[in-house]
Motif scaffolding. Sequence first.
Motif, PDB file in Angstrom:
ATOM      1  N   ARG A 206     -46.967 -65.606  18.191  1.00  0.00           N
ATOM      2  CA  ARG A 206     -46.115 -65.272  17.113  1.00  0.00           C
ATOM      3  C   ARG A 206     -46.734 -63.472  17.863  1.00  0.00           C
ATOM      4  NH1 ARG A 206     -41.508 -64.966  16.153  1.00  0.00           N
ATOM      5  NH2 ARG A 206     -41.526 -63.465  17.362  1.00  0.00           N
ATOM      6  N   VAL A 207     -47.731 -63.411  17.624  1.00  0.00           N
ATOM      7  CA  VAL A 207     -48.420 -61.956  17.651  1.00  0.00           C
ATOM      8  C   VAL A 207     -47.809 -61.113  19.224  1.00  0.00           C
ATOM      9  CG1 VAL A 207     -49.877 -60.927  18.447  1.00  0.00           C
ATOM     10  CG2 VAL A 207     -49.587 -61.531  16.071  1.00  0.00           C
ATOM     11  N   ARG A 208     -48.390 -62.311  20.110  1.00  0.00           N
ATOM     12  CA  ARG A 208     -48.259 -62.219  21.313  1.00  0.00           C
ATOM     13  C   ARG A 208     -46.344 -61.794  21.958  1.00  0.00           C
ATOM     14  NH1 ARG A 208     -50.367 -66.214  24.939  1.00  0.00           N
ATOM     15  NH2 ARG A 208     -49.524 -64.892  26.732  1.00  0.00           N
ATOM     16  N   VAL A 209     -45.694 -62.578  21.276  1.00  0.00           N
ATOM     17  CA  VAL A 209     -44.235 -63.106  21.085  1.00  0.00           C
ATOM     18  C   VAL A 209     -43.633 -61.372  21.095  1.00  0.00           C
ATOM     19  CG1 VAL A 209     -41.993 -63.449  19.894  1.00  0.00           C
ATOM     20  CG2 VAL A 209     -43.632 -65.210  21.538  1.00  0.00           C
ATOM     21  N   ASN A 210     -44.210 -60.517  19.719  1.00  0.00           N
ATOM     22  CA  ASN A 210     -43.803 -59.562  18.988  1.00  0.00           C
ATOM     23  C   ASN A 210     -44.106 -58.224  20.038  1.00  0.00           C
ATOM     24  OD1 ASN A 210     -42.760 -60.654  16.903  1.00  0.00           O
ATOM     25  ND2 ASN A 210     -44.831 -60.756  15.152  1.00  0.00           N
ATOM     26  N   HIS A 211     -45.060 -58.866  20.639  1.00  0.00           N
ATOM     27  CA  HIS A 211     -44.999 -57.295  21.574  1.00  0.00           C
ATOM     28  C   HIS A 211     -45.479 -57.253  22.738  1.00  0.00           C
ATOM     29  CE1 HIS A 211     -47.717 -56.724  17.160  1.00  0.00           C
ATOM     30  NE2 HIS A 211     -47.858 -55.650  18.362  1.00  0.00           N
ATOM     31  N   GLY A 212     -44.069 -57.965  22.678  1.00  0.00           N
ATOM     32  CA  GLY A 212     -43.664 -58.227  24.351  1.00  0.00           C
ATOM     33  C   GLY A 212     -43.164 -59.290  25.172  1.00  0.00           C
ATOM     34  N   ALA A 213     -44.180 -60.630  24.861  1.00  0.00           N
ATOM     35  CA  ALA A 213     -44.289 -61.855  25.471  1.00  0.00           C
ATOM     36  C   ALA A 213     -43.380 -62.593  25.725  1.00  0.00           C
ATOM     37  CB  ALA A 213     -45.523 -62.428  25.234  1.00  0.00           C
ATOM     38  N   ARG A 214     -43.075 -63.068  26.515  1.00  0.00           N
ATOM     39  CA  ARG A 214     -41.581 -64.110  26.886  1.00  0.00           C
ATOM     40  C   ARG A 214     -41.968 -65.404  25.295  1.00  0.00           C
ATOM     41  NH1 ARG A 214     -40.645 -68.869  29.924  1.00  0.00           N
ATOM     42  NH2 ARG A 214     -42.163 -68.593  30.683  1.00  0.00           N
ATOM     43  N   PRO A 215     -41.007 -65.151  24.750  1.00  0.00           N
ATOM     44  CA  PRO A 215     -40.115 -66.109  23.842  1.00  0.00           C
ATOM     45  C   PRO A 215     -40.817 -67.398  23.877  1.00  0.00           C
ATOM     46  CG  PRO A 215     -38.746 -64.396  23.565  1.00  0.00           C
ATOM     47  CD  PRO A 215     -39.591 -63.989  24.465  1.00  0.00           C
ATOM     48  N   PRO A 216     -40.967 -68.472  23.510  1.00  0.00           N
ATOM     49  CA  PRO A 216     -40.867 -69.898  24.058  1.00  0.00           C
ATOM     50  C   PRO A 216     -39.704 -70.633  23.696  1.00  0.00           C
ATOM     51  CG  PRO A 216     -41.338 -69.804  21.495  1.00  0.00           C
ATOM     52  CD  PRO A 216     -41.344 -68.481  21.872  1.00  0.00           C
ATOM     53  N   ALA A 217     -39.511 -71.221  24.867  1.00  0.00           N
ATOM     54  CA  ALA A 217     -38.088 -72.164  24.949  1.00  0.00           C
ATOM     55  C   ALA A 217     -37.480 -72.900  23.466  1.00  0.00           C
ATOM     56  CB  ALA A 217     -37.745 -73.836  25.782  1.00  0.00           C
ATOM     57  N   ALA A 218     -36.103 -73.145  23.686  1.00  0.00           N
ATOM     58  CA  ALA A 218     -35.528 -74.229  22.590  1.00  0.00           C
ATOM     59  C   ALA A 218     -36.024 -75.584  22.179  1.00  0.00           C
ATOM     60  CB  ALA A 218     -34.098 -73.606  22.487  1.00  0.00           C
ATOM     61  N   GLY A 219     -36.297 -75.433  21.490  1.00  0.00           N
ATOM     62  CA  GLY A 219     -36.490 -76.752  20.559  1.00  0.00           C
ATOM     63  C   GLY A 219     -38.856 -77.047  20.323  1.00  0.00           C
ATOM     64  N   GLU A 220     -39.512 -76.027  21.594  1.00  0.00           N
ATOM     65  CA  GLU A 220     -40.681 -76.432  22.457  1.00  0.00           C
ATOM     66  C   GLU A 220     -41.608 -76.062  20.279  1.00  0.00           C
ATOM     67  OE1 GLU A 220     -43.135 -74.272  25.226  1.00  0.00           O
ATOM     68  OE2 GLU A 220     -41.498 -73.583  25.406  1.00  0.00           O
ATOM     69  N   ALA A 221     -41.224 -74.933  19.133  1.00  0.00           N
ATOM     70  CA  ALA A 221     -42.060 -75.032  18.893  1.00  0.00           C
ATOM     71  C   ALA A 221     -41.888 -76.676  17.416  1.00  0.00           C
ATOM     72  CB  ALA A 221     -41.671 -74.491  17.666  1.00  0.00           C
ATOM     73  N   GLU A 222     -40.259 -76.835  17.177  1.00  0.00           N
ATOM     74  CA  GLU A 222     -39.913 -77.933  16.610  1.00  0.00           C
ATOM     75  C   GLU A 222     -40.814 -78.865  17.769  1.00  0.00           C
ATOM     76  OE1 GLU A 222     -38.300 -76.070  18.103  1.00  0.00           O
ATOM     77  OE2 GLU A 222     -36.804 -75.405  16.496  1.00  0.00           O
ATOM     78  N   ASP A 223     -40.463 -79.224  18.865  1.00  0.00           N
ATOM     79  CA  ASP A 223     -41.613 -80.259  19.328  1.00  0.00           C
ATOM     80  C   ASP A 223     -43.475 -80.464  19.136  1.00  0.00           C
ATOM     81  OD1 ASP A 223     -39.347 -81.681  20.619  1.00  0.00           O
ATOM     82  OD2 ASP A 223     -40.148 -80.824  22.597  1.00  0.00           O
ATOM     83  N   ILE A 224     -43.626 -79.382  18.730  1.00  0.00           N
ATOM     84  CA  ILE A 224     -45.119 -78.947  18.659  1.00  0.00           C
ATOM     85  C   ILE A 224     -45.061 -79.713  16.834  1.00  0.00           C
ATOM     86  CG2 ILE A 224     -47.101 -78.450  17.946  1.00  0.00           C
ATOM     87  CD1 ILE A 224     -46.302 -76.200  20.560  1.00  0.00           C
ATOM     88  N   ALA A 225     -44.281 -79.219  16.463  1.00  0.00           N
ATOM     89  CA  ALA A 225     -43.527 -79.752  14.492  1.00  0.00           C
ATOM     90  C   ALA A 225     -43.972 -81.096  14.537  1.00  0.00           C
ATOM     91  CB  ALA A 225     -43.021 -79.056  14.342  1.00  0.00           C
ATOM     92  N   VAL A 226     -42.968 -81.759  15.833  1.00  0.00           N
ATOM     93  CA  VAL A 226     -42.995 -82.957  15.222  1.00  0.00           C
ATOM     94  C   VAL A 226     -44.247 -83.966  15.580  1.00  0.00           C
ATOM     95  CG1 VAL A 226     -41.988 -84.888  16.604  1.00  0.00           C
ATOM     96  CG2 VAL A 226     -40.376 -83.386  15.860  1.00  0.00           C
ATOM     97  N   GLN A 227     -45.299 -83.568  16.523  1.00  0.00           N
ATOM     98  CA  GLN A 227     -46.726 -84.220  17.124  1.00  0.00           C
ATOM     99  C   GLN A 227     -47.638 -84.025  15.245  1.00  0.00           C
ATOM    100  OE1 GLN A 227     -48.251 -85.036  20.079  1.00  0.00           O
ATOM    101  NE2 GLN A 227     -46.011 -85.899  20.209  1.00  0.00           N
ATOM    102  N   LEU A 228     -47.671 -83.177  14.660  1.00  0.00           N
ATOM    103  CA  LEU A 228     -47.964 -82.390  13.300  1.00  0.00           C
ATOM    104  C   LEU A 228     -48.318 -83.641  12.269  1.00  0.00           C
ATOM    105  CD1 LEU A 228     -48.978 -78.357  14.030  1.00  0.00           C
ATOM    106  CD2 LEU A 228     -50.442 -80.175  14.565  1.00  0.00           C
ATOM    107  N   ARG A 229     -46.481 -83.953  12.136  1.00  0.00           N
ATOM    108  CA  ARG A 229     -46.134 -84.661  11.171  1.00  0.00           C
ATOM    109  C   ARG A 229     -46.659 -85.472  11.458  1.00  0.00           C
ATOM    110  NH1 ARG A 229     -41.203 -80.691  11.085  1.00  0.00           N
ATOM    111  NH2 ARG A 229     -42.139 -79.243   9.675  1.00  0.00           N
ATOM    112  N   GLU A 230     -46.421 -86.028  12.655  1.00  0.00           N
ATOM    113  CA  GLU A 230     -46.800 -87.944  13.079  1.00  0.00           C
ATOM    114  C   GLU A 230     -48.463 -88.199  12.757  1.00  0.00           C
ATOM    115  OE1 GLU A 230     -47.549 -90.895  17.518  1.00  0.00           O
ATOM    116  OE2 GLU A 230     -45.670 -88.910  16.820  1.00  0.00           O
TER     117      GLU A 230
END
Length: 652
Positions: free
Chosen positions: A584-608
């Motif tokens: 999140r910090v890298r995105v706030n300071h110029g890094a390219r944001p993640p593609a749509a759905g990437e964070a949601e996929d990681i969250a699904v893995q964590l909930r599993e």
Amino acid sequence: MAEQKRAEGGIRQGRLAPPEWLIGGLRPGPAPIPWPAVARAAVALAAPLAVGMATGQAAYGALVSMGALSGVIGDTADAYRMRIFNIAVPQFFGAVGVTVGSLVFGHGWLAVGALTLVALVSGMISSIGAVASVSGLLLLLNAVVGAGLPMPGPWWKAPMLLSLGGLFVLLLSLLGWPLRRTEPERAAVAGTYRAVAEAIEAAATDAYDTRRQSVTQSLNTAYDLILSRRAREHGRRGELVRLLAQLNVVIPLVEAAPAVHLRGWGVDAAIPAAVRQLAGAVEEGRTDSPELRLPAPATPAERALDTALRHAFAVVHDADPGRTNIDDRLGRPAALRIRVRRAGRNVLLSGASWRYGLRLALCIGLAQVLVSVIPVERSYWVALTIVFVLKPDFGSVFARALTRAIGTALGLVIAAGVLANVPRGWWDVPVMMVLAALIPAFSAKGYAFQTAAITPVILLLSDVLNHQGFNLVMPRLWDSLIGCAIALVAGYLLWPESWHIRIGARLADAVAATADYVEYAFGSEDDRTERVRHRRRLYRDLSTVRSEFQRALTEPPPTGARAAAWWPLVVAVERIVDATTAARVRVNHGARPPAAGEAEDIAVQLRELADGLRESETLVEVRAQLEGDEEGVLAPLRQEVRAARAIASPGA
């Protein structure tokens, strides 16, 4: 890393080496000796004894010293206002306890019933919090002493003398308040800056995880001190506003540290040096404007660190704190009436509160029945042992029973030397000064050491009341062994929840909360202030989980072995939180944001993973694959999630 090595060592030790769960409590802790507390303890316990002897009322002086002993044990807070609560509130409950005990002294089965009921109440209120825990401890301890020892004078004199001893400790601890009112809070904020400097300095080393845990503990301590004080002081007092502003601006530095860590190489030495310079300015209250020289940032992580550090310099050296936006919502306590209502509801409706109260009541009841049926000399020591062993926030019951027995034996060796070689009378005063000074010094080293220090003090005070001399020693050893046996059988083995592993559910909740944090950090509704609150709550939860695991590591197999197997997963979840913050910090300071759905996929893995932890007492298997852009900003986060999955399912 040290805890992980100890956890692994508990499994891999040779056959002739004692297991870690057995010797862990006998290893002295690394905490420094609190010299001011050492001096206070020496004066607080010896002075009442001297006054009692000078006035011909040695028994009264011994009771005041006993009350002072309770205050010394509870005098653990840094902030002066917290010392008032930590000492004065428990003293009130202790006075109630000794009153109840004195009224049922010598009344046989009435005393058994009364102490059992007091034990139930004591156990239930201990679940509210730290101050309530000490209050419940003193309520029961003093009730046991009052029911087991004849108290001099009318019924009101013993509670008055015990309370006087506690208030004497409180007076000694508050002597520096007029000159050092905010020094503990200022030292806590400065300590947080120093912890951040050490974490940044260790960003490219294996020591980073340990340094980051120190940052979390420092932040929690500093916020608790400052916000609890602001909750009682209305208005915008200049120094408190400045301290809270200085603490708030350390958060961007804390968030930038994992971004630097995941980058894989160190930082310029000027950066941690600048953070330490801020710590010095906070501690000394300086508002000058020194020149800040930092290397030019080149990456998003470096830009985040540079921006956070320059903003912190501006706020720390700002002479007008009123211009700074203060966010009290980052942990400010609720109103007193709300907290009281919440605490009452938790006590009366909590299954855990009732279970602990019933366990403690059962053990105390059995102890009192035993000493009523079988003559046991000075029988109150059996119940006292049970109270200390069964305290739920002191660590493993099993380990405490063993260390209590060992610590008592060591303390009795010291007491035997004193009672056999030191003549009674005025010599008790200098001896008490030395023995009392050992209590805070040894308490910082561990439970067994604290027990070894407290035992001779209690025996010396008991001798002043009973004049039994060396004859006190062996009965105390047998009483302690009986109390440990009752606590192990009736308070541990008969309650499967005590020795069955329960840490999986707590870890699962933390993993699910981590999934929520990942989604929120990269969702469209991301708000930095709310995200900071999410992360701070999550780190507090993980700190609690870590403490639960460390207690479980001191349990005998199978609980200790399972905790050791799951321990790397606790570390992995902490790294996932760090990787999320860094992304999140890298995105706030110029890094390219993640593609749509990437964070949601990681969250699904964590909930599993969280669901698997809840359903199994052993390590789980997670079969789903986690795909994504291996060059994107979330690549380190996916790597940490894969590592956690590999730990949780080693056979997959």
